[in-house]
Design an enzyme around this catalytic site. Structure first.
Site: not given
Ligand code: BV8
Length: 228
Positions: A91, A109, A120, A175, A201, A203
């Site tokens: 991701q 992503h 295009c 992660g 992960n 947590e």
């Molecule tokens: C879409 C861009 C439809 C780049 C990102 C149900 C089904 C389908 C869609 C949805 C749905 N419900 C809601 C939706 C819409 C939406 C969505 O999911 N919203 C959420 C907020 C509810 N999804 C979308 O819009 C997706 N598109 O569904 O399109 C469609 C269908 C047909 C035609 C057209 C369209 C698109 C989603 C992509 C969005 N872009 N990023 C960027 O800027 O980076 S998402 C963004 O969140 C990043 O990509 C990131 O990677 C991603 C997920 O976050 P995480 O990677 O998990 O990061 P986070 O900080 O949250 O967590 C970090 C974790 O690591 C934690 O758990 C932490 O404890 C852990 N951690 C921390 N340190 C460590 C560690 N683990 C291990 N070691 C460590 N040291």
């Protein structure tokens, strides 16, 4: 279980945290007082292209200051040595997996070091700042944008990913908070198709209830131990 043949690995921002890149939903999850969801949408790009381009320019520039950590390196080693099918579905939009040497990698992503023509659809490698309104080398339209999948946009390679997940013997998530779909739903598909599921992960995550095994700790410790 018998030794798995086909492995799918999903990574999120947590695998890059120890390299110094901020995660999204942790303490540093805001940027210039904006939630990622506010600067990572087509509406934000239409409303304030300069802000969105600045957001991604800053993150692209930060890549020069970080390097892969032991987790990225362990996955790259697995990629080199694993005889069966393997897909690293990330991701993340950073380039740390490829810089560690991963090859069987899918950026679902998008990628910071790529530019997309909104007119295009042409993609091209990109480093350095990307001011709004640059002309596309393929079609000439002033429509270059970050090659990033915004909220509301379809992630890349979904058919290929879903097929790999459905055919996996082992699905490993590393992660990620399990907050963003469709990626957050992959563990359910894997589990329903009979794969063993493992979460590494810091947590427990929203997806933890779906995993056969959840190991908590930093990726730089858990991933090399799992790959060994
Ligand atoms: C879409 C861009 C439809 C780049 C990102 C149900 C089904 C389908 C869609 C949805 C749905 N419900 C809601 C939706 C819409 C939406 C969505 O999911 N919203 C959420 C907020 C509810 N999804 C979308 O819009 C997706 N598109 O569904 O399109 C469609 C269908 C047909 C035609 C057209 C369209 C698109 C989603 C992509 C969005 N872009 N990023 C960027 O800027 O980076 S998402 C963004 O969140 C990043 O990509 C990131 O990677 C991603 C997920 O976050 P995480 O990677 O998990 O990061 P986070 O900080 O949250 O967590 C970090 C974790 O690591 C934690 O758990 C932490 O404890 C852990 N951690 C921390 N340190 C460590 C560690 N683990 C291990 N070691 C460590 N040291």
């Amino acid at each position: 279980m018998a030794r798995p043949r086909n492995i799918v690995i999903l990574t999120g921002a947590g695998i890059s945290a120890e390299s110094g890149l901020a995660t999204f939903r942790g303490p540093g999850g805001l940027w210039e007082a904006h939630r990622v969801e506010d600067v990572c949408t087509p509406e934000a790009l239409a409303r304030d292209a300069a802000l969105v381009h600045r957001f991604y320019d800053a993150r692209r520039a930060a890549l020069a200051t970080v390097r892969p950590n032991a987790a990225h390196e362990a996955l790259a080693r697995l990629d080199r040595e694993w005889p069966g099918e393997l897909a690293i579905v990330t991701q993340n939009v950073d380039d740390l997996h490829e810089r560690a040497g991963a090859r069987r990698l899918i950026h679902m992503h998008g990628a910071l070091r790529s530019a997309l023509c909104a007119a295009c659809g042409a993609q091209r490698g990109w480093d350095g700042p990307m001011p709004p309104g640059l002309a596309c080398a393929s079609c000439g339209a002033a429509a270059l944008r970050p090659d990033i999948v915004f909220f509301g946009e379809m992630p890349y390679a979904m058919e290929r990913i879903e097929q790999a997940v459905a055919e996996a013997d082992l699905f490993v998530s590393i992660g990620t908070s399990g907050a963003v779909y469709p990626a957050a739903g992959f563990v359910q598909l894997a589990s329903q198709c009979g794969a063993a599921t493992l979460e590494l992960n810091l947590e427990r995550s929203a997806g933890s209830p779906w995993f056969d095994d959840t190991r908590l700790g930093p990726a730089s410790v858990l991933v090399p131990a799992w790959v060994a």
